[in-house]
Design a protein around this motif. Structure first.
Motif, short mmCIF file in Angstrom:
data_model
loop_
_atom_site.label_atom_id
_atom_site.label_comp_id
_atom_site.label_asym_id
_atom_site.label_seq_id
_atom_site.Cartn_x
_atom_site.Cartn_y
_atom_site.Cartn_z
N ALA A 36 0.83 -1.20 0.00
CA ALA A 36 0.00 0.00 0.00
C ALA A 36 0.87 1.26 0.00
O ALA A 36 1.83 1.35 0.75
N LYS A 39 -2.26 3.82 3.00
CA LYS A 39 -2.54 2.63 3.81
C LYS A 39 -4.00 2.48 4.22
O LYS A 39 -4.68 3.48 4.47
N TYR A 40 -4.39 1.23 4.35
CA TYR A 40 -5.65 0.87 5.02
C TYR A 40 -5.30 0.70 6.49
O TYR A 40 -4.47 -0.13 6.84
N TRP A 41 -5.91 1.50 7.35
CA TRP A 41 -5.62 1.34 8.77
C TRP A 41 -6.87 1.64 9.58
O TRP A 41 -7.27 2.80 9.70
N SER A 125 -0.33 -12.75 3.40
CA SER A 125 -1.69 -13.17 3.71
C SER A 125 -2.72 -12.55 2.76
O SER A 125 -3.71 -13.18 2.41
N SER A 157 -9.25 -11.16 4.55
CA SER A 157 -8.29 -10.19 5.07
C SER A 157 -8.53 -8.91 4.27
O SER A 157 -8.64 -8.97 3.04
N GLY A 158 -8.64 -7.78 4.95
CA GLY A 158 -9.01 -6.53 4.27
C GLY A 158 -8.19 -6.28 3.03
O GLY A 158 -8.71 -6.16 1.91
N SER A 159 -6.87 -6.23 3.19
CA SER A 159 -6.02 -5.85 2.07
C SER A 159 -6.01 -6.90 0.95
O SER A 159 -5.53 -6.63 -0.15
N ARG A 162 -7.42 -6.08 -2.55
CA ARG A 162 -6.60 -5.40 -3.58
C ARG A 162 -5.76 -6.39 -4.37
O ARG A 162 -5.32 -6.09 -5.47
N SER A 210 -1.57 -7.37 12.26
CA SER A 210 -2.15 -6.08 11.86
C SER A 210 -3.60 -5.95 12.33
O SER A 210 -4.04 -4.85 12.66
N ARG A 211 -4.31 -7.05 12.39
CA ARG A 211 -5.71 -6.99 12.84
C ARG A 211 -5.80 -6.44 14.26
O ARG A 211 -6.53 -5.49 14.53
N MET A 214 -4.49 -2.78 14.52
CA MET A 214 -5.47 -1.83 13.99
C MET A 214 -6.58 -1.56 14.99
O MET A 214 -6.92 -0.41 15.27
N MET A 261 0.31 6.96 9.67
CA MET A 261 -0.26 5.71 10.16
C MET A 261 0.51 5.21 11.38
O MET A 261 -0.08 4.84 12.40
N ASP A 301 5.13 -0.89 6.41
CA ASP A 301 3.85 -1.48 6.84
C ASP A 301 3.92 -1.90 8.31
O ASP A 301 4.76 -1.41 9.04
N ALA A 302 3.05 -2.82 8.69
CA ALA A 302 3.02 -3.24 10.09
C ALA A 302 4.17 -4.20 10.35
O ALA A 302 3.98 -5.39 10.57
#
Ligand code: PMV
Length: 334
Positions: A36, A39-41, A125, A157-159, A162, A210-211, A214, A261, A301-302
């Motif tokens: 990303a 970022k998605y956060w 993931s 998983s959210g990301s 994409r 990350s879950r 977040m 982030m 990232d994380a």
């Protein structure tokens, strides 16, 4: 209180009468790793992985996860990763996702091969869940479209939503409570000079996923309030910068977005800090190199590893400074 929707409900909408009945002995799918830039956060719905903000990523060509899924009749699912049994927490997460698509009495054998250098420090993931959805689509013969695959991958998983596409991808946050307008779409960006370089700092598994990170940030960080609007604004400007092939603009925004982030997580209580001393050292070397006129930027990232953003023009200087980094050319799509 608005209505709440379950993952099962979403799956029923997407499948629209299609069956979970295998049409072949094994389904296959593959999907790329994505990084990303915006970022998605933070989630606005933790069951459906609906994000607080839209995000922007690029897929890394040649880095992907290939999956095969076979329906069997054993006692339990078997989840293999690169030929070995997955650890129980991973197998459990995959099993719970597969429950959404499981005919009565069926267990699955899932075989996943990550074509990601083990030392690249990249989370696979997202690619794994996107590949798993493609493998299920193949196993059951659904022939879903990209947007539908993206919504299903998001439930894993959210990301991952994409990773259904190559190249530059936007995940629109959407506004519906059922999340049917929250999916990824590819951008038509051709920018062959654009590079992503990976600087490996640690291969250790991260101390917090990350879950959890977040959720802890959203729940406790006083700085989180500023994040969703900041990210939405960054994203619009980043797309414009990509369209103009403006590395200075894109790089500055991507770097600032990653730092913002991380600032939200550092302010969480307890704090979440993924950086190691070497992470900071690399950041400072990037800034020092920039002061000499080199257009190089970073995103993180994380985890502790750093991804450099630059173009062909500055490649020599970047490689001389950082040594043998693994480089990718994400645009155009190959
Ligand atoms: O989809 P998740 O839960 O793996 O979260 C991804 C979080 C970041 O990688 C830090 C940002 C992003 O947009 O990929």
């Amino acid at each position: 209180m608005g209505e709440t929707f379950t993952r099962e409900w979403v799956v029923r909408q997407i499948l629209a009468g299609r069956k979970c009945e295998p049409v072949k002995s094994a389904g296959h799918g593959q999907a790329p790793v994505n990084i990303a830039l915006c970022k998605y956060w933070g989630k606005r719905d933790r069951e459906l992985n609906l994000p607080q903000n839209s995000s922007l990523s690029v897929a890394l060509p040649g880095l992907d996860v290939a999956m095969s899924v076979t329906a069997a009749g054993g006692d339990a699912d078997r989840v293999l990763m690169n030929g070995r049994m997955a650890d129980p927490a991973v197998a459990d997460r995959v099993g719970r996702f597969l429950d959404l698509f499981r005919p009565a009495g069926v267990t699955f054998e899932v075989d996943s091969t990550a074509r990601v250098p083990p030392a690249a420090g990249l989370a696979s993931s997202a690619a794994a869940f996107a590949a798993l959805v493609r493998a299920l689509d193949d196993l059951y013969g659904w022939r879903l479209e990209g947007r539908e695959l993206s919504i299903l991958a998001r439930l894993g998983s959210g990301s991952a939503c994409r990773s259904v596409y190559s190249g530059a991808v936007i995940w629109e946050r959407g506004s519906r409570a059922d999340g049917m307008d929250s999916f990824a779409r590819p951008l038509q960006i051709e920018w062959p000079e654009f590079r992503v370089g990976l600087v490996m700092i640690s291969e250790q598994p991260k101390f917090l996923g990350s879950r959890e990170a977040m959720n802890q940030t959203v729940d406790t960080s006083p700085l989180y309030r500023a994040w969703p609007a900041t990210a939405e604004e960054d994203l619009g400007k980043m797309v414009e910068a990509m369209e103009r092939r403006d590395i200075a603009q894109l790089g500055e925004l991507a770097e600032a977005n990653a730092l913002a982030m991380h600032a939200t997580m550092i302010a969480a209580r307890p704090p979440v800090l993924y950086w190691l001393p070497d992470t900071l050292a690399v950041m400072q070397r990037v800034w020092a190199l920039r002061r000499t006129g080199v257009r190089v930027y970073f995103t993180i990232d994380a985890g502790p590893n750093v991804k450099l953003l630059y173009t062909e023009r500055d490649r020599e200087r970047v490689v001389t400074e950082f040594g043998p980094i693994v480089e990718y050319r994400p645009l155009p799509v190959v």
